[in-house]
Motif scaffolding. Structure first.
Motif, PDB file in Angstrom:
ATOM      1  N   VAL A 149     -53.226 -29.585  -5.117  1.00 29.33           N
ATOM      2  CA  VAL A 149     -52.784 -29.131  -6.436  1.00 29.33           C
ATOM      3  C   VAL A 149     -51.373 -29.642  -6.723  1.00 29.33           C
ATOM      4  CG1 VAL A 149     -54.193 -27.044  -6.331  1.00 29.33           C
ATOM      5  CG2 VAL A 149     -51.843 -26.976  -5.503  1.00 29.33           C
ATOM      6  N   ASP A 150     -50.923 -29.399  -7.934  1.00 32.23           N
ATOM      7  CA  ASP A 150     -49.555 -29.614  -8.389  1.00 32.23           C
ATOM      8  C   ASP A 150     -49.108 -31.068  -8.377  1.00 32.23           C
ATOM      9  OD1 ASP A 150     -47.007 -29.299  -9.274  1.00 32.23           O
ATOM     10  OD2 ASP A 150     -46.556 -27.576  -8.004  1.00 32.23           O
ATOM     11  N   PHE A 151     -49.432 -31.770  -9.471  1.00 26.71           N
ATOM     12  CA  PHE A 151     -48.988 -33.143  -9.656  1.00 26.71           C
ATOM     13  C   PHE A 151     -47.780 -33.186 -10.593  1.00 26.71           C
ATOM     14  CE2 PHE A 151     -53.014 -33.798  -7.759  1.00 26.71           C
ATOM     15  CZ  PHE A 151     -53.065 -35.105  -7.282  1.00 26.71           C
ATOM     16  N   GLY A 152     -46.915 -32.180 -10.489  1.00 24.78           N
ATOM     17  CA  GLY A 152     -45.804 -32.033 -11.430  1.00 24.78           C
ATOM     18  C   GLY A 152     -44.807 -33.163 -11.431  1.00 24.78           C
ATOM     19  N   ILE A 153     -44.615 -33.862 -10.290  1.00 28.79           N
ATOM     20  CA  ILE A 153     -43.671 -34.983 -10.285  1.00 28.79           C
ATOM     21  C   ILE A 153     -44.362 -36.280  -9.872  1.00 28.79           C
ATOM     22  CG2 ILE A 153     -41.631 -33.551  -9.900  1.00 28.79           C
ATOM     23  CD1 ILE A 153     -41.718 -34.398  -6.948  1.00 28.79           C
ATOM     24  N   ALA A 154     -45.670 -36.337 -10.080  1.00 27.20           N
ATOM     25  CA  ALA A 154     -46.425 -37.552  -9.747  1.00 27.20           C
ATOM     26  C   ALA A 154     -45.931 -38.720 -10.589  1.00 27.20           C
ATOM     27  CB  ALA A 154     -47.907 -37.325  -9.979  1.00 27.20           C
ATOM     28  N   ALA A 155     -46.144 -39.929 -10.059  1.00 23.75           N
ATOM     29  CA  ALA A 155     -45.701 -41.133 -10.766  1.00 23.75           C
ATOM     30  C   ALA A 155     -46.713 -42.245 -10.537  1.00 23.75           C
ATOM     31  CB  ALA A 155     -44.317 -41.572 -10.270  1.00 23.75           C
ATOM     32  N   ALA A 156     -46.686 -43.230 -11.410  1.00 26.99           N
ATOM     33  CA  ALA A 156     -47.573 -44.378 -11.252  1.00 26.99           C
ATOM     34  C   ALA A 156     -47.116 -45.217 -10.070  1.00 26.99           C
ATOM     35  CB  ALA A 156     -47.576 -45.221 -12.523  1.00 26.99           C
ATOM     36  N   ASP A 157     -48.076 -45.736  -9.329  1.00 28.53           N
ATOM     37  CA  ASP A 157     -47.784 -46.581  -8.178  1.00 28.53           C
ATOM     38  C   ASP A 157     -46.904 -47.763  -8.604  1.00 28.53           C
ATOM     39  OD1 ASP A 157     -47.804 -48.016  -5.847  1.00 28.53           O
ATOM     40  OD2 ASP A 157     -49.946 -48.424  -5.827  1.00 28.53           O
ATOM     41  N   GLY A 158     -45.800 -47.942  -7.904  1.00 32.65           N
ATOM     42  CA  GLY A 158     -44.923 -49.070  -8.184  1.00 32.65           C
ATOM     43  C   GLY A 158     -43.804 -48.793  -9.165  1.00 32.65           C
ATOM     44  N   THR A 159     -43.827 -47.640  -9.844  1.00 29.62           N
ATOM     45  CA  THR A 159     -42.762 -47.328 -10.786  1.00 29.62           C
ATOM     46  C   THR A 159     -41.562 -46.758 -10.045  1.00 29.62           C
ATOM     47  OG1 THR A 159     -43.623 -45.094 -11.188  1.00 29.62           O
ATOM     48  CG2 THR A 159     -44.372 -46.849 -12.653  1.00 29.62           C
ATOM     49  N   THR A 160     -40.383 -47.023 -10.553  1.00 32.89           N
ATOM     50  CA  THR A 160     -39.161 -46.467  -9.980  1.00 32.89           C
ATOM     51  C   THR A 160     -38.869 -45.171 -10.710  1.00 32.89           C
ATOM     52  OG1 THR A 160     -38.345 -48.670  -9.487  1.00 32.89           O
ATOM     53  CG2 THR A 160     -36.741 -46.884  -9.465  1.00 32.89           C
ATOM     54  N   ALA A 161     -39.228 -44.069 -10.091  1.00 33.22           N
ATOM     55  CA  ALA A 161     -39.136 -42.770 -10.777  1.00 33.22           C
ATOM     56  C   ALA A 161     -37.959 -41.944 -10.287  1.00 33.22           C
ATOM     57  CB  ALA A 161     -40.434 -41.996 -10.566  1.00 33.22           C
ATOM     58  N   GLY A 162     -37.075 -42.508  -9.477  1.00 27.73           N
ATOM     59  CA  GLY A 162     -35.906 -41.776  -9.021  1.00 27.73           C
ATOM     60  C   GLY A 162     -36.175 -40.965  -7.769  1.00 27.73           C
ATOM     61  N   ILE A 163     -35.129 -40.312  -7.286  1.00 27.82           N
ATOM     62  CA  ILE A 163     -35.223 -39.502  -6.075  1.00 27.82           C
ATOM     63  C   ILE A 163     -35.913 -38.189  -6.423  1.00 27.82           C
ATOM     64  CG2 ILE A 163     -33.903 -38.324  -4.289  1.00 27.82           C
ATOM     65  CD1 ILE A 163     -31.729 -40.453  -4.683  1.00 27.82           C
ATOM     66  N   ALA A 164     -37.025 -37.896  -5.778  1.00 32.98           N
ATOM     67  CA  ALA A 164     -37.766 -36.681  -6.088  1.00 32.98           C
ATOM     68  C   ALA A 164     -38.649 -36.309  -4.921  1.00 32.98           C
ATOM     69  CB  ALA A 164     -38.610 -36.875  -7.349  1.00 32.98           C
ATOM     70  N   GLY A 165     -38.942 -35.026  -4.782  1.00 34.76           N
ATOM     71  CA  GLY A 165     -39.811 -34.544  -3.725  1.00 34.76           C
ATOM     72  C   GLY A 165     -39.241 -33.314  -3.065  1.00 34.76           C
ATOM     73  N   THR A 166     -39.883 -32.873  -2.001  1.00 36.60           N
ATOM     74  CA  THR A 166     -39.384 -31.759  -1.200  1.00 36.60           C
ATOM     75  C   THR A 166     -38.812 -32.352   0.084  1.00 36.60           C
ATOM     76  OG1 THR A 166     -41.006 -30.239  -2.124  1.00 36.60           O
ATOM     77  CG2 THR A 166     -40.010 -29.619  -0.028  1.00 36.60           C
ATOM     78  N   PRO A 167     -37.514 -32.227   0.327  1.00 35.68           N
ATOM     79  CA  PRO A 167     -36.846 -32.974   1.387  1.00 35.68           C
ATOM     80  C   PRO A 167     -37.505 -32.938   2.751  1.00 35.68           C
ATOM     81  CG  PRO A 167     -35.216 -31.942   0.009  1.00 35.68           C
ATOM     82  CD  PRO A 167     -36.555 -31.457  -0.484  1.00 35.68           C
ATOM     83  N   SER A 168     -38.069 -31.815   3.160  1.00 34.95           N
ATOM     84  CA  SER A 168     -38.671 -31.733   4.491  1.00 34.95           C
ATOM     85  C   SER A 168     -39.859 -32.663   4.653  1.00 34.95           C
ATOM     86  CB  SER A 168     -39.105 -30.293   4.784  1.00 34.95           C
ATOM     87  OG  SER A 168     -37.980 -29.455   4.908  1.00 34.95           O
ATOM     88  N   TYR A 169     -40.410 -33.169   3.546  1.00 33.80           N
ATOM     89  CA  TYR A 169     -41.615 -33.994   3.598  1.00 33.80           C
ATOM     90  C   TYR A 169     -41.421 -35.360   2.936  1.00 33.80           C
ATOM     91  CZ  TYR A 169     -43.216 -29.294   4.570  1.00 33.80           C
ATOM     92  OH  TYR A 169     -43.329 -28.037   5.111  1.00 33.80           O
ATOM     93  N   MET A 170     -40.189 -35.674   2.537  1.00 36.71           N
ATOM     94  CA  MET A 170     -39.932 -36.927   1.820  1.00 36.71           C
ATOM     95  C   MET A 170     -39.859 -38.110   2.774  1.00 36.71           C
ATOM     96  SD  MET A 170     -37.171 -35.570  -1.013  1.00 36.71           S
ATOM     97  CE  MET A 170     -36.446 -37.182  -1.289  1.00 36.71           C
ATOM     98  N   ALA A 171     -40.550 -39.185   2.430  1.00 32.93           N
ATOM     99  CA  ALA A 171     -40.519 -40.416   3.215  1.00 32.93           C
ATOM    100  C   ALA A 171     -39.135 -41.049   3.118  1.00 32.93           C
ATOM    101  CB  ALA A 171     -41.579 -41.385   2.702  1.00 32.93           C
ATOM    102  N   PRO A 172     -38.755 -41.860   4.100  1.00 40.32           N
ATOM    103  CA  PRO A 172     -37.432 -42.496   4.066  1.00 40.32           C
ATOM    104  C   PRO A 172     -37.126 -43.195   2.750  1.00 40.32           C
ATOM    105  CG  PRO A 172     -38.449 -42.871   6.197  1.00 40.32           C
ATOM    106  CD  PRO A 172     -39.486 -42.197   5.356  1.00 40.32           C
TER     107      PRO A 172
END
Length: 546
Positions: A149-172
């Protein structure tokens, strides 16, 4: 505080509330179907950036068909409010399960990972990256299966959408604002898998800068996982995106081979049985809270920061990772202060449509409740385990638990539901009797055109106008054997009339009768669009190019 409710639904009780809104259990009055309705809070509804994202999420979900993702029935917006009508999932969040029993048995953790990867794979196939996969966004049902569930900050593949996510699970790469990619979702899913196996997150920093350095350059803690699955953990948590599986579908193949070899052919049945027992127990223990007054919804967007578990102290950053510190500080500032962002070129909320703009969403492929979508761009989703989990913006850079960028999604929901059976495209009549303003159609754009079965396909079409007057949209399908050339029309054309907005997104499904290798879809409008309409073609899986 607004008392607006989605027309045509009878609300029974509140399932949860949070910083950005609330989720209510409701029944569609026309069919008796139980649904989850997620309302954007009154305070955020006056902020164009949040409304724009709320719409964007709805548009995205309208084009996503997956048995592993909670479906969208309707997006509704009027000058008095905005809401998403979602599938009601009978289940409990993975976060709740981990709070009651962690670590999980390896087979149960593998079943959860596989179900989540299948949902992510369906999103990746249409070019969508979730960007916020975490235990709160996975719902486990009483049969042991799960939904994303919850695609609230989803983005299109390849787009530069800025720094976003939940830090404990964010990729480098997410820490530096690199373009969105499926590999980042694979990383987050593996971090959650590690938490299921060990009872703790892979990295736990005292602040965002330290956590960023650990994700970017810290050793992968694979040795803490059971030996048979350590290779999966190393692959999924690899520092470079190119060292991870390219997308979720590729990772599923690796997972199944590892699980079958380590735990036997019945690993999935055992794991699902264990999850079913845990989910059923958790649902029994959940409090049955009465409807809360609507003024209990928080009127400012903030993140509730939890305490961080034990901190990794043995690791020391290498020279390369010191360069990431500045990026991490920038990330903290963006996460903290990004809440007041504005969408360029977006009009004032008071200029929104005076009537609801409705499109029909058919998540089951046969028809659905009317789906409403309105002006500019959307982004919402619903989920829940009878409790809301606020995930908006960070209010401090000193804690790292569950911090997300501003996003209108906040609560997750539950309760079993069969897809609605309403047929044919429907239209909601304007609620005002004033003369319809003239309108010009600026563009027609297709998205998510893909094959879903041997004779079925799905797509979405977005029509943008320069006014809120009525516009007629005609969609035709075709089949043929030549690339780049329109084939024979397949079936009757579908017609839709929309008004009250400046942007409409319609979810489309088609069962093809023709036998051509190429399927096509075309949309035209009246008044005629400035770009002359739009068309797309795809090569079906039943044909092979030689």
């Amino acid at each position: 505080m607004s008392t607006w409710a989605v027309p045509g639904y009878a609300e029974s009780r509140e399932l949860g509330s949070g910083a950005s809104g609330r989720v209510a259990l409701a029944v569609h009055e026309g069919t008796g179907l139980p649904v989850a309705v997620k309302y954007l809070s009154e305070s955020l509804r006056t902020r164009p950036g949040f409304v724009r994202e709320f719409r964007a999420e709805a548009r995205l979900l309208g084009g996503l068909r997956s048995a592993h993702v909670a479906g969208l029935y309707e997006y509704v917006e009027s000058p008095d409010g905005a809401a998403i009508v979602m599938e009601l999932v009978d289940g409990v969040s993975l976060r709740t399960l981990l709070g009651r029993e962690a670590p999980l048995a390896p087979e149960a953790a593998l079943v959860l990972l596989k179900g989540s990867l299948l949902g992510l794979a369906d999103a990746h196939r249409i070019g969508v990256v979730h960007r916020d996969y975490k235990p709160e966004n996975v719902l486990v049902r009483p049969d042991g299966t799960s939904k994303l569930v919850d695609f609230g900050i989803a983005a299109a593949d390849g787009t530069t959408a800025g720094i976003a996510g939940t830090p404990s699970y964010m990729a480098p790469e997410q820490w530096t604002g690199a373009p969105a990619s499926p590999a980042a979702d694979v990383y987050a899913a593996t971090a959650t898998f590690f938490e299921c196996l060990t009872g703790r997150k892979p990295y736990t920093g005292e602040n965002l800068a330290e956590l960023a350095l650990q994700h970017v350059d810290g050793p992968i803690p694979a040795d803490e996982a059971p030996e048979p699955v350590r290779a999966l953990v190393r692959r999924g948590l690899a520092k470079a995106p190119g060292q991870r599986p390219a997308d979720a579908e590729d990772f599923v193949a690796e997972l199944e081979a590892t699980a079958g070899g380590a735990y036997g052919p019945d690993w999935e049945e055992r794991g699902r049985g264990r999850l079913a027992a845990l989910a059923a127990l958790s649902l029994l223990l959940l409090p049955h809270s009465p409807v809360k007054p609507r003024d209990s919804v928080t009127d400012t967007a903030r993140t509730v920061l939890g305490r961080t578990p034990d901190v990794l102290r043995a690791w020391r950053p290498g020279g390369r990772s010191l360069l990431v510190s500045a990026a991490a500080i920038v990330a903290a500032l963006l996460l903290t202060y990004g809440i007041d962002r504005q969408a360029p070129g977006f009009g004032a909320p008071g200029q929104a449509a005076q009537a609801l703009a409705t499109t029909s969403a058919r998540p089951d492929g046969t028809g659905g409740l009317p789906v409403t979508a309105d002006p500019d761009s959307p982004t919402p989703s619903a989920s829940s385990s009878h409790s809301a989990v606020p995930t908006v913006s960070a209010s401090a850079a000193t804690s790292t638990d569950d911090i997300t960028t501003p996003t209108p999604s906040s609560a997750s929901t539950t309760a079993s539901v069969a897809p609605p059976t309403t047929s044919a495209p429907t239209t909601t009549a304007p609620t005002t009797t004033s003369p319809s303003p003239e309108v010009g159609v600026k563009s027609v754009v297709f998205g998510g055109f893909r094959q879903t079965g041997t004779a079925t396909a799905t797509a979405s079409v977005t029509v943008t106008t320069d006014g809120t007057g009525p516009v007629d949209i005609t969609v035709t399908w075709s089949t043929g054997d030549t690339s780049g050339q329109a084939g024979a029309q397949d079936g009757a054309a579908d017609s839709y009339r929309r008004s009250g907005s400046t942007e409409y997104t319609i979810a489309l499904d088609q069962t093809f009768q023709g036998a051509g290798c190429y399927w096509g879809v075309r949309a035209g409008t009246q008044p005629v669009s400035a770009d002359g309409g739009a068309s797309q073609q795809l090569l079906t899986r039943r044909c092979t190019l030689r």
